[in-house]
Design an enzyme around this catalytic site. Structure first.
Site, PDB file in Angstrom:
ATOM      1  CG  HIS A  70     -29.373 -41.603 -74.254  1.00  0.00           C
ATOM      2  ND1 HIS A  70     -28.402 -41.081 -75.064  1.00  0.00           N
ATOM      3  CD2 HIS A  70     -29.491 -40.722 -73.216  1.00  0.00           C
ATOM      4  CE1 HIS A  70     -27.965 -39.937 -74.564  1.00  0.00           C
ATOM      5  NE2 HIS A  70     -28.605 -39.699 -73.427  1.00  0.00           N
ATOM      6  CG  ASP A  72     -29.682 -41.473 -78.937  1.00  0.00           C
ATOM      7  OD1 ASP A  72     -29.835 -41.948 -77.803  1.00  0.00           O
ATOM      8  OD2 ASP A  72     -30.320 -40.495 -79.360  1.00  0.00           O
ATOM      9  CG  ASP A 107     -25.686 -36.879 -73.046  1.00  0.00           C
ATOM     10  OD1 ASP A 107     -26.462 -37.761 -72.642  1.00  0.00           O
ATOM     11  OD2 ASP A 107     -26.066 -35.913 -73.727  1.00  0.00           O
ATOM     12  CD  GLU A 125     -32.078 -38.228 -74.081  1.00  0.00           C
ATOM     13  OE1 GLU A 125     -32.641 -37.384 -73.373  1.00  0.00           O
ATOM     14  OE2 GLU A 125     -31.075 -37.950 -74.759  1.00  0.00           O
ATOM     15  CD  GLU A 126     -28.850 -36.525 -76.999  1.00  0.00           C
ATOM     16  OE1 GLU A 126     -29.472 -35.448 -76.967  1.00  0.00           O
ATOM     17  OE2 GLU A 126     -27.985 -36.822 -76.169  1.00  0.00           O
ATOM     18  CD  GLU A 164     -29.388 -38.497 -69.934  1.00  0.00           C
ATOM     19  OE1 GLU A 164     -28.258 -38.023 -70.171  1.00  0.00           O
ATOM     20  OE2 GLU A 164     -30.241 -38.690 -70.814  1.00  0.00           O
ATOM     21  CG  HIS A 208     -25.264 -32.181 -76.383  1.00  0.00           C
ATOM     22  ND1 HIS A 208     -26.523 -31.888 -76.850  1.00  0.00           N
ATOM     23  CD2 HIS A 208     -25.378 -33.414 -75.840  1.00  0.00           C
ATOM     24  CE1 HIS A 208     -27.352 -32.887 -76.584  1.00  0.00           C
ATOM     25  NE2 HIS A 208     -26.675 -33.824 -75.965  1.00  0.00           N
TER      26      HIS A 208
HETATM   27 ZN   LIG Z   1     -28.344 -37.810 -72.383  1.00  0.00          ZN
END
Ligand SMILES: [Zn+2]
Length: 412
Positions: free
Chosen positions: A97, A99, A128, A162-163, A185, A383
């Site tokens: 992903h 995003d 990520d 995805e998020e 991932e 994150h």
């Molecule tokens: Zn991810």
């Protein structure tokens, strides 16, 4: 495969630079367009057949009612790059992903500028999972450069959203089918054969207001919540003791967290209501409805034991993300294929484990496509401030992926 590995090593610096450049294009969920154009251009340069399209968000919402957090913006494109095989082989999907989440505070590096320092690449999305996208791109590139002729097709998917629950992957699934899928991932090079489910909920606890000077005449919703919270902890311990799963060796694989509480409206008033929002981790072998019911029952039972709560029971609402768990057998061809490639490069047996976070993996499995996660970097750094990708791991993941593609698709 010696030649392929050599190409990957020769192209290391270029790959690191590519990742830094990709990090430097901010692509928070909803604003993936520019970064997607950038990767589409690179896919064309390495000779893939590229398609870009904007998923029809309204149509997706109708087909998949679970999707509630769609960012309805223009310019949100999915990108796929296809390397056609000679025929007679299996098709492998490699998915990542584009995003990323917002940067937040507390960075020592610029979150929106890829920085390489002492063998690590820092920036939002480094692990990520722009690093994962870089590993796919450079694995395919190396196979092409080393003139490896594959039998089956390789489909690289760079997806949006995805998020927010998997918008891009679902849309890609409507267009492309594969015999298996790998999502890159961050798994620290473990093979993830299972992912936990995650249900978010809200508890509403009632009390009775009164002035602080006569607080005994009121009922504090905060004090009532303390009882509920203790019961949740007991329930969590009991579940984690009972729900053994071979892919999960963590001490608390299926946690329940209260992440947010709101209560009260004045310093000297007994609070008459409290809202608590939380996340409920679900084992891959659990039925979601049964798990929800057992949680509701535990809350009911706790209320019955309390004179006030018996008459004013706590309510449970399942709201926000309701992500189902998923798993595949370690015997699946795609798992074995990654394991063979990993062992031939490292000389070691790969670690296989379940992930305690949710990702797009469940969407593939629900649609009958065996899927695993395998990638460089540690999700503990995702994150977070100072998110980073270790360069040596990135190169290793790229080599394992290249070997896996050749193994799974077949070489003529
Ligand atoms: Zn991810």
């Amino acid at each position: 495969m010696e030649g392929v590995r050599r190409v990957i090593e020769e192209n290391e610096e270029e790959q690191f630079q590519f990742l830094c450049d990709l990090i430097s294009i901010k692509s928070v969920t909803g604003n993936e367009g520019e970064a997607q154009d950038f990767i589409a251009k690179r896919m064309r340069e390495i000779g893939l057949t590229v398609e870009t399209w904007e998923p029809d968000l309204l149509e997706m919402k109708n087909s998949y009612p679970a999707f509630s957090h769609l960012e309805e913006k223009k310019g949100r494109k999915n990108v796929t790059g296809i390397l056609k095989g000679e025929g007679g082989g299996k098709t492998l999907i490699l998915n990542g992903h584009m995003d990323v989440v917002e940067a937040g505070e507390g960075w020592n590096f610029h979150p929106w500028k890829g920085t390489m320092q002492e063998g690590r690449i820092y920036g939002r999305g480094a692990c990520d999972m722009k690093g994962g996208l870089a590993s796919i791109l450079y694995a395919i590139d190396a196979l092409k450069e080393a003139n490896v002729r594959l039998n089956g097709d390789v489909i690289m998917e760079s997806v949006i959203g995805e998020e927010e629950g998997g918008t891009g992957t679902l849309s890609a699934m409507q267009k492309y089918k594969g015999d298996a899928a790998i999502i890159t991932e961050p798994t620290r090079l473990s093979i993830a054969t299972a992912q936990e489910g995650a249900l978010t909920f809200r508890l509403t606890v009632r009390g009775r207001a009164a002035h602080a000077c006569v607080r005994k005449e009121g009922v504090s919703a905060i004090e009532k919540f303390e009882k509920i919270h203790r019961a949740i902890r007991v329930f969590e311990a009991e579940r984690n003791g009972r729900l053994m799963h071979p892919a999960y060796k963590q001490t608390l694989p299926f946690p329940i967290l209260i992440g947010k509480i709101r209560s009260g409206n004045w310093d000297s008033t007994v609070p008459d209501t409290l809202e608590a929002d939380g996340r409920f981790g679900i084992s891959p072998r659990e039925d979601i409805l049964k798990a929800r019911r057992s949680f509701e029952k535990m809350i009911e039972k706790t209320c019955v034991k309390d004179t006030f709560l018996r008459r004013n029971p706590v309510t449970v609402e399942w709201r926000g993300g309701q992500f189902e768990p998923a798993e595949i057998s370690p015997k699946e061809e795609v798992v074995q294929s990654v394991a063979r490639s990993f062992s031939s490069i490292t000389g070691k047996k790969p670690v296989m484990e379940g992930m305690t976070y949710g990702a797009d993996m469940r969407l593939f499995i629900q649609h009958g496509i065996p899927c695993i996660m395998f990638g460089a970097g540690d999700v503990r750094k995702a994150h977070f401030p100072d998110e980073f990708m270790p360069c040596d791991e990135l190169v290793m993941a790229t080599k394992v992926l290249a070997g896996t593609i050749a193994d799974f698709c077949g070489v003529s």
